[in-house]
Structures are given as C-alpha cells and as structure tokens.
Design an enzyme around this catalytic site. Structure first.
Site, PDB file in Angstrom:
ATOM      1  N   LYS A 255       0.833  -1.199   0.000  1.00 31.28           N
ATOM      2  CA  LYS A 255       0.000   0.000   0.000  1.00 31.28           C
ATOM      3  C   LYS A 255       0.866   1.247   0.000  1.00 31.28           C
ATOM      4  O   LYS A 255       2.053   1.209   0.336  1.00 31.28           O
ATOM      5  CB  LYS A 255      -0.900   0.013   1.225  1.00 31.28           C
ATOM      6  CG  LYS A 255      -0.110   0.224   2.512  1.00 31.28           C
ATOM      7  CD  LYS A 255      -0.963   0.330   3.725  1.00 31.28           C
ATOM      8  CE  LYS A 255      -0.062   0.598   4.931  1.00 31.28           C
ATOM      9  NZ  LYS A 255      -0.688   0.463   6.180  1.00 31.28           N
TER      10      LYS A 255
ATOM     11  N   ARG B 151       0.379   5.151   1.555  1.00 25.96           N
ATOM     12  CA  ARG B 151      -0.477   5.998   2.378  1.00 25.96           C
ATOM     13  C   ARG B 151      -0.637   7.351   1.701  1.00 25.96           C
ATOM     14  O   ARG B 151       0.325   8.048   1.437  1.00 25.96           O
ATOM     15  CB  ARG B 151       0.132   6.156   3.773  1.00 25.96           C
ATOM     16  CG  ARG B 151      -0.786   6.835   4.741  1.00 25.96           C
ATOM     17  CD  ARG B 151      -0.383   6.627   6.173  1.00 25.96           C
ATOM     18  NE  ARG B 151      -0.504   5.265   6.663  1.00 25.96           N
ATOM     19  CZ  ARG B 151      -1.661   4.666   6.956  1.00 25.96           C
ATOM     20  NH1 ARG B 151      -2.789   5.310   6.785  1.00 25.96           N
ATOM     21  NH2 ARG B 151      -1.689   3.441   7.404  1.00 25.96           N
TER      22      ARG B 151
ATOM     23  N   ASP C 187      -3.964  -7.633  11.155  1.00 26.32           N
ATOM     24  CA  ASP C 187      -3.280  -6.365  11.391  1.00 26.32           C
ATOM     25  C   ASP C 187      -3.058  -6.212  12.883  1.00 26.32           C
ATOM     26  O   ASP C 187      -3.837  -6.723  13.688  1.00 26.32           O
ATOM     27  CB  ASP C 187      -4.108  -5.202  10.850  1.00 26.32           C
ATOM     28  CG  ASP C 187      -3.272  -3.979  10.501  1.00 26.32           C
ATOM     29  OD1 ASP C 187      -2.074  -3.949  10.839  1.00 26.32           O
ATOM     30  OD2 ASP C 187      -3.817  -3.047   9.883  1.00 26.32           O
TER      31      ASP C 187
ATOM     32  N   ALA D 152      -9.258   2.127   9.969  1.00 29.51           N
ATOM     33  CA  ALA D 152      -9.601   0.918   9.205  1.00 29.51           C
ATOM     34  C   ALA D 152      -9.433   1.075   7.694  1.00 29.51           C
ATOM     35  O   ALA D 152      -9.894   0.238   6.931  1.00 29.51           O
ATOM     36  CB  ALA D 152     -11.014   0.441   9.538  1.00 29.51           C
TER      37      ALA D 152
END
Length: 142
Positions: A22, A24, A48, A54
């Site tokens: 990912k 951010r 996680d 979330a």
C-alpha cells in the site's frame, strides 16, 4: 519483518500467503499499489496489529474480493477504532467486502458490538502478569 512473520504463520497453518502493498495517501487514506498471491475461491484472513481508521483493512478486503476471494475475515490485535473506522467497517460489512471483523479487547474498545466480534484477552494477560511476577517463563503462552 512483517512479511517474514506472515510467511511463518501461513506455513504453520498450512495455507498460502497473499501480500498487499500500500501507499499511504493521508492519515486516513491508503491506496493498494500491488497485490501478490492467489485468493480466487478462497477464504482470506487479513491480520493487522492495530487499526484506528480501518482504511488499510477495508482497502485490502476490497482488493481481495476484486481478486476472487469468497470470504474475508479481518483480525486485529489492538482495536482502536475511531468513529470513521467504525463507519468504514460497518459499510464494508454491509456491502459484503468484510464478512467478519474480530478484535481483541486489549485496547478496551468494545463500544461497537454490532460490527466487532471481541475476543477477551484478559485471562491471557492475567496469566502473563502472574508468571512474570512469579519469575516464570511466559513462552508457553505464545
């Protein structure tokens, strides 16, 4: 470090591993940049350590569904859901992106019972504290 732990966990339970990378975009938004692995026709467990907003969990769940996962279960060690996180999990549950959201009670966040399935970890913490107090090993607990 996290991928090595995930590989070890997958090996121990005899299951395949998929990895989601990912980026951010902000404190509350993430973008999936890579998806590695085959989840088509499988139940996926997303683990996680902590969640507040979330964003990562929901995006990972959506990506798993887009790649053919038949069921998505999310498990979080420390549930620190903010109201935004609650809304995201509730929405993902309503749309079917997340089937089950499980969290330990380690952070004391139990005010969202319709969305979160809590697992009480106080007996484990109590036993660990007692063993440490008695100068005993805690390795058997894990």
């Amino acid at each position: 470090g996290a991928i090595k732990k995930a590989e070890e966990f997958a090996r121990k339970i005899g299951k395949d591993l998929a990895i989601i990378a990912k980026r951010r975009k902000s404190d509350t938004e993430v973008e999936v940049t890579q998806f590695i692995g085959d989840v088509k026709g499988k139940t996926v467990l997303i683990v996680d350590d902590l969640t507040e907003s979330a964003g990562t969990l929901v995006q990972a769940a959506k990506e798993c569904r887009a790649n053919g996962a038949t069921r998505v279960i999310c498990a979080v060690s420390h549930n620190c859901l903010t109201p935004l996180g609650y809304r995201r999990i509730a929405s993902a549950r309503n749309t079917g992106d997340i089937d089950v959201f499980i969290a330990s009670t380690s952070a004391g966040m139990t005010e969202f019972p319709t969305v979160v399935t809590d697992i009480d970890v106080s007996p484990l913490f109590g036993e660990a504290i007692l063993k440490i107090h008695n100068n005993e090993s805690v390795s058997e607990l894990f």
